[in-house]
Design a protein around this motif. Structure first.
Motif, PDB file in Angstrom:
ATOM      1  N   LYS A 117       0.843  -1.192   0.000  1.00 44.88           N
ATOM      2  CA  LYS A 117       0.000   0.000   0.000  1.00 44.88           C
ATOM      3  C   LYS A 117       0.879   1.243   0.000  1.00 44.88           C
ATOM      4  O   LYS A 117       2.003   1.230   0.488  1.00 44.88           O
ATOM      5  N   LYS A 118       0.342   2.336  -0.517  1.00 37.92           N
ATOM      6  CA  LYS A 118       1.061   3.605  -0.519  1.00 37.92           C
ATOM      7  C   LYS A 118       1.132   4.142   0.911  1.00 37.92           C
ATOM      8  O   LYS A 118       0.124   4.164   1.616  1.00 37.92           O
ATOM      9  N   PHE A 119       2.330   4.526   1.349  1.00 33.48           N
ATOM     10  CA  PHE A 119       2.524   5.003   2.714  1.00 33.48           C
ATOM     11  C   PHE A 119       2.107   6.469   2.803  1.00 33.48           C
ATOM     12  O   PHE A 119       2.641   7.316   2.087  1.00 33.48           O
ATOM     13  N   PRO A 120       1.138   6.799   3.672  1.00 35.27           N
ATOM     14  CA  PRO A 120       0.690   8.188   3.788  1.00 35.27           C
ATOM     15  C   PRO A 120       1.746   9.063   4.474  1.00 35.27           C
ATOM     16  O   PRO A 120       2.310   8.678   5.491  1.00 35.27           O
ATOM     17  N   ILE A 121       2.017  10.215   3.889  1.00 32.82           N
ATOM     18  CA  ILE A 121       3.027  11.129   4.425  1.00 32.82           C
ATOM     19  C   ILE A 121       2.548  11.773   5.721  1.00 32.82           C
ATOM     20  O   ILE A 121       3.251  11.764   6.720  1.00 32.82           O
ATOM     21  N   ILE A 122       1.344  12.345   5.710  1.00 31.76           N
ATOM     22  CA  ILE A 122       0.770  12.970   6.909  1.00 31.76           C
ATOM     23  C   ILE A 122      -0.666  12.467   7.074  1.00 31.76           C
ATOM     24  O   ILE A 122      -1.600  13.042   6.538  1.00 31.76           O
ATOM     25  N   PRO A 123      -0.873  11.364   7.795  1.00 24.26           N
ATOM     26  CA  PRO A 123      -2.234  10.854   8.001  1.00 24.26           C
ATOM     27  C   PRO A 123      -3.008  11.736   8.975  1.00 24.26           C
ATOM     28  O   PRO A 123      -2.422  12.429   9.813  1.00 24.26           O
ATOM     29  N   LEU A 124      -4.341  11.698   8.844  1.00 23.11           N
ATOM     30  CA  LEU A 124      -5.183  12.528   9.710  1.00 23.11           C
ATOM     31  C   LEU A 124      -5.129  12.086  11.170  1.00 23.11           C
ATOM     32  O   LEU A 124      -5.023  12.902  12.069  1.00 23.11           O
ATOM     33  N   HIS A 125      -5.225  10.801  11.431  1.00 28.38           N
ATOM     34  CA  HIS A 125      -5.219  10.274  12.792  1.00 28.38           C
ATOM     35  C   HIS A 125      -4.211   9.127  12.883  1.00 28.38           C
ATOM     36  O   HIS A 125      -4.602   7.956  12.937  1.00 28.38           O
ATOM     37  N   PRO A 126      -2.925   9.431  12.951  1.00 28.77           N
ATOM     38  CA  PRO A 126      -1.923   8.363  12.971  1.00 28.77           C
ATOM     39  C   PRO A 126      -1.985   7.503  14.228  1.00 28.77           C
ATOM     40  O   PRO A 126      -1.549   6.365  14.214  1.00 28.77           O
ATOM     41  N   GLU A 127      -2.577   8.024  15.287  1.00 25.91           N
ATOM     42  CA  GLU A 127      -2.641   7.280  16.548  1.00 25.91           C
ATOM     43  C   GLU A 127      -3.638   6.128  16.495  1.00 25.91           C
ATOM     44  O   GLU A 127      -3.650   5.279  17.366  1.00 25.91           O
ATOM     45  N   ARG A 128      -4.457   6.053  15.467  1.00 30.93           N
ATOM     46  CA  ARG A 128      -5.468   5.006  15.350  1.00 30.93           C
ATOM     47  C   ARG A 128      -4.968   3.760  14.612  1.00 30.93           C
ATOM     48  O   ARG A 128      -5.689   2.772  14.529  1.00 30.93           O
ATOM     49  N   VAL A 129      -3.757   3.818  14.071  1.00 32.20           N
ATOM     50  CA  VAL A 129      -3.263   2.741  13.212  1.00 32.20           C
ATOM     51  C   VAL A 129      -1.886   2.285  13.675  1.00 32.20           C
ATOM     52  O   VAL A 129      -1.081   3.080  14.149  1.00 32.20           O
ATOM     53  N   CYS A 130      -1.606   0.984  13.519  1.00 35.55           N
ATOM     54  CA  CYS A 130      -0.254   0.461  13.729  1.00 35.55           C
ATOM     55  C   CYS A 130       0.457   0.529  12.384  1.00 35.55           C
ATOM     56  O   CYS A 130      -0.029   0.021  11.377  1.00 35.55           O
ATOM     57  N   TRP A 131       1.623   1.147  12.342  1.00 39.66           N
ATOM     58  CA  TRP A 131       2.353   1.371  11.100  1.00 39.66           C
ATOM     59  C   TRP A 131       3.501   0.377  10.920  1.00 39.66           C
ATOM     60  O   TRP A 131       4.398   0.581  10.113  1.00 39.66           O
ATOM     61  N   GLY A 132       3.461  -0.756  11.624  1.00 43.60           N
ATOM     62  CA  GLY A 132       4.558  -1.705  11.606  1.00 43.60           C
ATOM     63  C   GLY A 132       4.673  -2.565  10.361  1.00 43.60           C
ATOM     64  O   GLY A 132       5.718  -3.127  10.091  1.00 43.60           O
ATOM     65  N   CYS A 133       3.610  -2.694   9.575  1.00 41.63           N
ATOM     66  CA  CYS A 133       3.668  -3.498   8.348  1.00 41.63           C
ATOM     67  C   CYS A 133       2.678  -2.908   7.345  1.00 41.63           C
ATOM     68  O   CYS A 133       2.073  -1.873   7.584  1.00 41.63           O
ATOM     69  N   ASP A 134       2.480  -3.600   6.242  1.00 41.02           N
ATOM     70  CA  ASP A 134       1.584  -3.102   5.191  1.00 41.02           C
ATOM     71  C   ASP A 134       0.108  -3.324   5.473  1.00 41.02           C
ATOM     72  O   ASP A 134      -0.737  -2.919   4.697  1.00 41.02           O
ATOM     73  N   LYS A 135      -0.223  -3.968   6.596  1.00 46.89           N
ATOM     74  CA  LYS A 135      -1.632  -4.226   6.921  1.00 46.89           C
ATOM     75  C   LYS A 135      -2.313  -2.994   7.502  1.00 46.89           C
ATOM     76  O   LYS A 135      -3.517  -2.843   7.368  1.00 46.89           O
TER      77      LYS A 135
END
Length: 68
Positions: A3-21
């Motif tokens: 997936k395309k990695f978002p540069i500045i997500p709206l709510h980064p605290e809601r997601v785990c960014w450790g893998c492509d899931k």
């Protein structure tokens, strides 16, 4: 395909960014650990892409001082 990695997500605290899931924080499916991986904008601020990486810069050793 990743997936395309978002540069500045709206709510980064809601997601785990450790893998492509990009799992929600309440269901970490990849087994990446018990805590979520933070987005770089949470760690380094909104201008995290503009920062220079010391790994990309050529390393120049400082001259050694001779002891008297």
């Amino acid at each position: 395909m990743a997936k395309k990695f978002p540069i500045i997500p709206l709510h980064p605290e809601r997601v785990c960014w450790g893998c492509d899931k990009y799992c929600p924080t309440d269901s970490l499916a990849c087994g990446n650990g018990s805590e979520r991986t933070q987005h770089p904008s949470e760690l380094f601020g909104p201008d995290w892409m503009e920062r220079e990486s010391p790994l990309l810069e050529p390393q120049v050793d400082a001259p050694l001082k001779k002891s008297a």
